[in-house]
Write a protein that holds these residues in place. Sequence first.
Motif, short mmCIF file in Angstrom:
data_model
loop_
_atom_site.label_atom_id
_atom_site.label_comp_id
_atom_site.label_asym_id
_atom_site.label_seq_id
_atom_site.Cartn_x
_atom_site.Cartn_y
_atom_site.Cartn_z
N GLY A 210 23.85 84.23 43.96
CA GLY A 210 23.64 84.95 42.46
C GLY A 210 23.18 84.08 41.45
N THR A 211 23.00 85.14 40.26
CA THR A 211 22.49 84.37 38.94
C THR A 211 23.41 84.24 37.99
N PHE A 212 24.62 84.77 38.36
CA PHE A 212 25.77 84.98 37.31
C PHE A 212 26.13 83.29 36.64
N HIS A 213 26.09 82.24 37.64
CA HIS A 213 26.76 81.10 37.31
C HIS A 213 25.49 80.06 36.98
N TRP A 217 24.95 80.75 29.84
CA TRP A 217 25.74 81.70 29.31
C TRP A 217 25.13 82.78 28.70
N GLY A 218 24.17 82.87 28.21
CA GLY A 218 23.37 84.03 27.70
C GLY A 218 23.03 85.04 28.82
N HIS A 219 22.49 84.50 30.15
CA HIS A 219 22.41 85.26 31.05
C HIS A 219 23.70 86.07 31.48
N ALA A 224 27.54 90.76 31.85
CA ALA A 224 28.68 91.38 31.59
C ALA A 224 28.69 92.56 30.70
N SER A 225 27.73 92.54 29.76
CA SER A 225 27.36 93.51 28.99
C SER A 225 27.17 95.06 29.47
#
Length: 308
Positions: A210-213, A217-219, A224-225
């Motif tokens: 996945g791309t979350f980590h 932080w911006g991504h 999360a938004s």
Amino acid sequence: MPPLNSASAAPARTAPASRGVALGAGAYVIWGLVPAYWPFLQPAGSVEVLAHRIAWSLVVMAVITTALHRWSDLRRLSGRGWLMVTAASVLIAVNWGVYIHAVNTRHVVEAALGYFINPLVSVLLGVFVLRERLRVAQCAALAVAVAAVVVLAVDYGRLPWISLVLAGSFGLYGLLKKTVPLDATASLTAESAVLAPVAAGYLLWLGPAGTFHDHGWGHALWLASAGLVTAVPLIMFGAGARLVPLATMGMLQYLAPVLQFAWGVFVAHEPMPASRWIGFALVWVALVVFTADAVRGSRRRLPVADPA
């Protein structure tokens, strides 16, 4: 205390209505401008974005439900109610997923078509599911809409499946929502709670892929938004719907597909050959006929004011 005259009473009646229109219009404008938001979540794929949208929606709605002390509404929901919520959850997940896919693959115009024809799909569902009778104007609007779909199918070289899935899933979602005794806030909380285990399981399975980590932080904050992007317009819509007639909200609903269409044509520069313009023009004619008939019908149902 002296009685209020009409001049002093008018502003009291107008203020809530104005707030309702502003809230409703704000909700539809946000929905209409959402195509500008999804590209910020790249390189996350459509399914990953959908999973994050579901998971973070539950986080946002849990905070709101706790602040409003509304968990009791969910605890009182019957087994049949939870069954309806589950079915509605599946439909809205399909709707969200197809819409995100449409934006990511530059099919915003086709997605806008789905929301243009959604009111007409709702009429069809009323006929086949609720056994409602069609008025002459509604028959005419549906006939023109079918002609539009045929023209667009010829133009695309295929059925406009994105439009049809979006319109069908959202129409069925609205139909099911009528059977759930929850307001918009509690309903979205319940739907998110049903879908969140599947979404969380997918994100855990995705893991490092996945791309979350791995994209800063911006991504991660953009992903999360997605919960706020989902919850805020829905809460605005729910608040506005309580302050203005349903017919008014029905008119405002066209703001979203108009903005989506404009984004697809003038910002994303999606192709619009003459045949596609003809298909959309037929859809708009059908909507004019349908809306004019709905407005006339709502005026006939208005109570006669007591002259005393």
